[in-house]
Write a protein that holds these residues in place. Structure first.
Motif, PDB file in Angstrom:
ATOM      1  N   LEU A   1      -7.862  -8.995 -20.226  1.00 28.64           N
ATOM      2  CA  LEU A   1      -9.121  -9.510 -19.690  1.00 28.64           C
ATOM      3  C   LEU A   1      -8.880 -10.485 -18.533  1.00 28.64           C
ATOM      4  O   LEU A   1      -9.798 -10.893 -17.835  1.00 28.64           O
ATOM      5  CB  LEU A   1      -9.899 -10.195 -20.822  1.00 28.64           C
TER       6      LEU A   1
ATOM      7  N   PHE B   1     -20.257 -18.170 -18.803  1.00 23.70           N
ATOM      8  CA  PHE B   1     -20.556 -17.078 -17.878  1.00 23.70           C
ATOM      9  C   PHE B   1     -21.000 -17.619 -16.525  1.00 23.70           C
ATOM     10  O   PHE B   1     -20.531 -17.201 -15.478  1.00 23.70           O
ATOM     11  CB  PHE B   1     -21.689 -16.217 -18.438  1.00 23.70           C
TER      12      PHE B   1
ATOM     13  N   PHE C   1     -14.191  -6.135 -18.566  1.00 21.03           N
ATOM     14  CA  PHE C   1     -15.549  -6.284 -19.098  1.00 21.03           C
ATOM     15  C   PHE C   1     -15.916  -5.086 -19.966  1.00 21.03           C
ATOM     16  O   PHE C   1     -16.299  -5.235 -21.133  1.00 21.03           O
ATOM     17  CB  PHE C   1     -16.529  -6.439 -17.934  1.00 21.03           C
TER      18      PHE C   1
ATOM     19  N   TRP D   1     -18.065 -20.208  -9.861  1.00 20.06           N
ATOM     20  CA  TRP D   1     -16.736 -20.523  -9.320  1.00 20.06           C
ATOM     21  C   TRP D   1     -16.309 -19.378  -8.401  1.00 20.06           C
ATOM     22  O   TRP D   1     -15.624 -19.567  -7.399  1.00 20.06           O
ATOM     23  CB  TRP D   1     -15.744 -20.698 -10.475  1.00 20.06           C
TER      24      TRP D   1
ATOM     25  N   ILE E   1     -19.840 -11.358 -23.940  1.00 18.40           N
ATOM     26  CA  ILE E   1     -19.796  -9.990 -23.425  1.00 18.40           C
ATOM     27  C   ILE E   1     -20.250  -9.032 -24.519  1.00 18.40           C
ATOM     28  O   ILE E   1     -21.045  -8.125 -24.284  1.00 18.40           O
ATOM     29  CB  ILE E   1     -18.377  -9.623 -22.946  1.00 18.40           C
TER      30      ILE E   1
ATOM     31  N   PHE F   1     -10.921 -20.083 -19.083  1.00 11.90           N
ATOM     32  CA  PHE F   1     -11.117 -18.807 -19.759  1.00 11.90           C
ATOM     33  C   PHE F   1     -10.374 -18.770 -21.093  1.00 11.90           C
ATOM     34  O   PHE F   1     -10.918 -18.360 -22.113  1.00 11.90           O
ATOM     35  CB  PHE F   1     -10.651 -17.685 -18.833  1.00 11.90           C
TER      36      PHE F   1
ATOM     37  N   ALA G   1     -11.143 -12.613 -15.283  1.00  6.31           N
ATOM     38  CA  ALA G   1     -11.385 -14.054 -15.211  1.00  6.31           C
ATOM     39  C   ALA G   1     -10.759 -14.687 -13.977  1.00  6.31           C
ATOM     40  O   ALA G   1     -10.684 -15.903 -13.872  1.00  6.31           O
ATOM     41  CB  ALA G   1     -10.870 -14.733 -16.480  1.00  6.31           C
TER      42      ALA G   1
ATOM     43  N   PHE H   1     -16.577 -16.383 -24.581  1.00  2.00           N
ATOM     44  CA  PHE H   1     -16.645 -15.430 -23.488  1.00  2.00           C
ATOM     45  C   PHE H   1     -16.728 -14.009 -24.033  1.00  2.00           C
ATOM     46  O   PHE H   1     -17.603 -13.238 -23.671  1.00  2.00           O
ATOM     47  CB  PHE H   1     -15.383 -15.603 -22.644  1.00  2.00           C
ATOM     48  N   VAL H   2     -15.801 -13.701 -24.958  1.00  2.00           N
ATOM     49  CA  VAL H   2     -15.771 -12.359 -25.542  1.00  2.00           C
ATOM     50  C   VAL H   2     -17.048 -12.111 -26.344  1.00  2.00           C
ATOM     51  O   VAL H   2     -17.654 -11.057 -26.276  1.00  2.00           O
ATOM     52  CB  VAL H   2     -14.525 -12.174 -26.418  1.00  2.00           C
TER      53      VAL H   2
ATOM     54  N   VAL I   1     -13.999  -4.860 -23.322  1.00  2.00           N
ATOM     55  CA  VAL I   1     -14.480  -5.714 -24.414  1.00  2.00           C
ATOM     56  C   VAL I   1     -15.751  -5.137 -25.036  1.00  2.00           C
ATOM     57  O   VAL I   1     -15.905  -5.119 -26.262  1.00  2.00           O
ATOM     58  CB  VAL I   1     -14.723  -7.156 -23.915  1.00  2.00           C
ATOM     59  N   VAL I   2     -16.646  -4.626 -24.193  1.00  2.00           N
ATOM     60  CA  VAL I   2     -17.877  -4.032 -24.716  1.00  2.00           C
ATOM     61  C   VAL I   2     -17.534  -2.823 -25.592  1.00  2.00           C
ATOM     62  O   VAL I   2     -18.064  -2.662 -26.700  1.00  2.00           O
ATOM     63  CB  VAL I   2     -18.820  -3.611 -23.566  1.00  2.00           C
TER      64      VAL I   2
END
Lengths: 314, 270
Positions: A130, B194, A191, B200, B262, B251, A134, B258-259, A194-195
């Motif tokens: 991941l 998020f 992304f 950023w 998502i 992160f 990030a 975060f996970v 993870v989904v």
């Protein structure tokens, strides 16, 4: 995204400390509600809803920001037709989207399936995979320029091991866009992964056991169990990826600046150029509305397809 | 697949995926000559930790980072607070117009930010907000998405909790602050992470609205870096590393949220 039906109304009852009539309590609730919403609503009206309406107005103007605007009618939209840069920007955006989205989906699905093989240290691999997601697009875009250096950049060095002499990626008419796409897939597959992992882990184990009893092959099980059960996640990732791809900007600006020629000029980059380099705000607004139109049409088409292809177990 | 093969495949895939990130850091520590040689080397022939300070001396990178923090933290703070308040009203309070107002919020979810870019720029310019913090932050501090996500979460909190507090004499505000917000910390944190990472990363808005070092963010500053220093790869990639590392650290510290965030949004289709 499915919007849940609104919850049952709050039972209307007098406030515990007061025995006033019902309407009074309700008006108090209304007042409280507006007070809670107000900060968000003001910002939303001023900076989102208002600007959307304003974009429609600006698209009807000749305006360079400095002189006073004049009314142009639909001229800005008519200019789109004979503008070759607009059409190549649209073509490039479609090319980018229709190659990068399937690739991203394939990579993220493959990795999610791999990580879902009963691995013990799944969290470690998941976080490391991941990581590209990030990072900052602008920063990693610079690394990718370096990786794509024609003579002995890492990409061409590795290709050299297999006897392939790689192209001058970012300045090549044919390879600049594929190079951008490769970088974008790398940046964004996490992304979807993870989904998909979440979707895979929600599939009831009994379905796999039943398939086993029926003597299904691995491929048959994937086709008839995994894929249908995963289709809601798949649908979500496809929709969000396509919307995101239509707005690609950062990596194209940094890595190729739209070149060579206008081979990698995307719609958003063209909007940016028109509005902030040529100061042609009316025309830029018209372009942005066309972009919006495309996103609406494509998303609507997907929702129509969804009814036939996506399996929801309610 | 046998387990060993799976583990091996995971190692290979992860290693390949991390190559660009590792290269960014390795080149950042190479000497000027090495990083700009016609034949780039991958492992530094000699290590130059002083590149770290040189990157800060070449451009006001410290200032850019501070600006990025102000921009990302400012938008995040405003967004989470206002979104939580509005989401509470949409999820829990009854008032005339609630359905259509929420409908308007939802309708704007699909609008690409490029549509609002030009009017927002014009608005900020008219209000003399170019190159100021309010001009940078306010237009990006209110989104329908935050309201939508938090409302979904608030709907899932059992009403009984709040009712109990109300029976104990708490007013709406107290019920919100003492009952709902503490229960919603994971969702609010998800939204915050998020938003922070997104801002950023944001290039387009700071690019059009900041035109001096006083508000320029690191994402925009890296570009200036390239313009003024050509391809001095070691320092450019050192700056890229410095800009990326805080995000990667954040992160790793918050990746549970975060996970989950998502995952939550991914299951939104169900």
């Amino acid at each position: 995204m499915a919007v849940e039906t609104l919850p049952a109304r709050t039972p209307v009852r007098p406030a515990p400390t007061r025995s006033g009539p019902t309407p009074r309590w309700r008006s108090k609730e209304t007042l409280a509600a507006w007070l809670f919403i107000l900060p968000s609503l003001i910002g939303f009206l001023v900076f989102t809803a208002g600007p959307v309406v304003a974009a429609g107005v600006i698209s009807l103007l000749n305006w360079n920001l400095f002189s006073s605007p004049t009314f142009a009618g639909l001229k800005n939209f008519a200019r789109l037709g004979p503008d070759p840069t607009f059409w190549s920007a649209l073509g490039n955006t479609v090319y980018f989207t229709f190659v990068s989205v399937p690739l991203t989906i394939l990579v993220s699905l493959a990795l999610a399936l791999l990580l879902n093989q009963g691995l013990r240290r799944i969290a470690v691999f998941r976080s490391l995979l991941l990581l590209p997601y990030a990072t900052i697009t602008v920063a990693v875009a610079f690394v990718w320029i370096w990786l794509y250096i024609p003579q002995d950049g890492l990409v061409n060095a590795v290709l050299g091991w297999f006897g392939i002499s790689g192209p001058a990626w970012l300045i090549s008419d044919d390879w600049a866009m594929p190079a951008l796409i490769a970088m974008s897939v790398w940046k964004s597959f996490g992304f979807g992964m993870v989904v998909f992992l979440a979707g895979l882990q929600a599939i009831p184990q009994q379905l796999y056991e039943a398939a086993k009893v029926d003597g299904s092959s691995a491929w048959q099980t994937f086709r008839s169990v995994t894929l249908p059960m995963l289709s809601p996640s798949l649908f979500f990732v496809v929709v969000t990826s396509i919307i995101g791809s239509f707005q690609v900007f950062d990596q194209a600006l940094i890595m190729t600046n739209g070149g060579p020629g206008s081979r990698t000029t995307t719609l958003v980059m063209y909007i940016y150029r028109t509005g902030f380099e040529n100061y042609d705000q009316g025309y830029a607004a018209a372009q942005s509305l066309v972009l919006f139109g495309f996103i609406v049409v494509i998303t609507a088409a997907q929702f129509v397809l969804q009814r036939r292809l996506v399996h929801y177990d309610n | 697949m046998t387990r060993k093969l799976v583990v091996f495949a995971c190692f290979v895939v992860t290693a390949v995926t991390l190559v660009p990130v590792v290269m960014m850091v390795l080149v950042a520590f190479q000497s000027d000559a090495e990083s700009m040689a016609a034949q780039p080397s991958f492992w530094p022939g000699s290590w130059h930790p002083e590149n770290l300070t040189r990157a800060f001396e070449l451009v006001p990178l410290g200032r850019y980072l501070l600006n990025t923090i102000i921009f990302a933290a400012g938008t995040t703070l405003l967004e989470t607070v206002t979104a939580a308040l509005a989401a509470y009203a949409f999820a829990r309070l009854d008032f005339p117009g609630r359905t259509w107002l929420f409908g308007i919020y939802l309708a704007t979810l699909m609008i690409p930010s490029q549509v609002t870019l030009i009017p927002q720029f014009v608005l900020v310019a008219k209000l003399q907000g170019i190159d100021t913090w309010p001009g940078m932050i306010l237009p990006h501090a209110f989104t329908a998405l935050g309201v939508f996500l938090l409302r979904q979460f608030f709907l899932g909190i059992p009403r009984d909790y709040e009712e109990a507090a109300r029976l104990d004499g708490a007013n709406r505000w107290q019920a919100f602050v003492r009952v709902i917000v503490p229960l919603a910390v994971p969702a609010i944190a998800t939204l915050a992470v998020f938003k922070f990472i997104g801002q950023w990363n944001n290039l387009l808005w700071p690019l059009v609205i900041s035109n001096s070092d006083s508000t320029r963010t690191a994402a925009v500053g890296l570009q200036v870096f390239q313009d003024t220093n050509g391809t001095q790869w070691n320092l450019l990639l050192m700056a890229a590393t410095i800009t990326t590392v805080p995000l990667i650290v954040l992160f790793f510290l918050t990746q549970r949220w975060f996970v989950r965030g998502i995952t939550m949004s991914g299951l939104g289709g169900r």
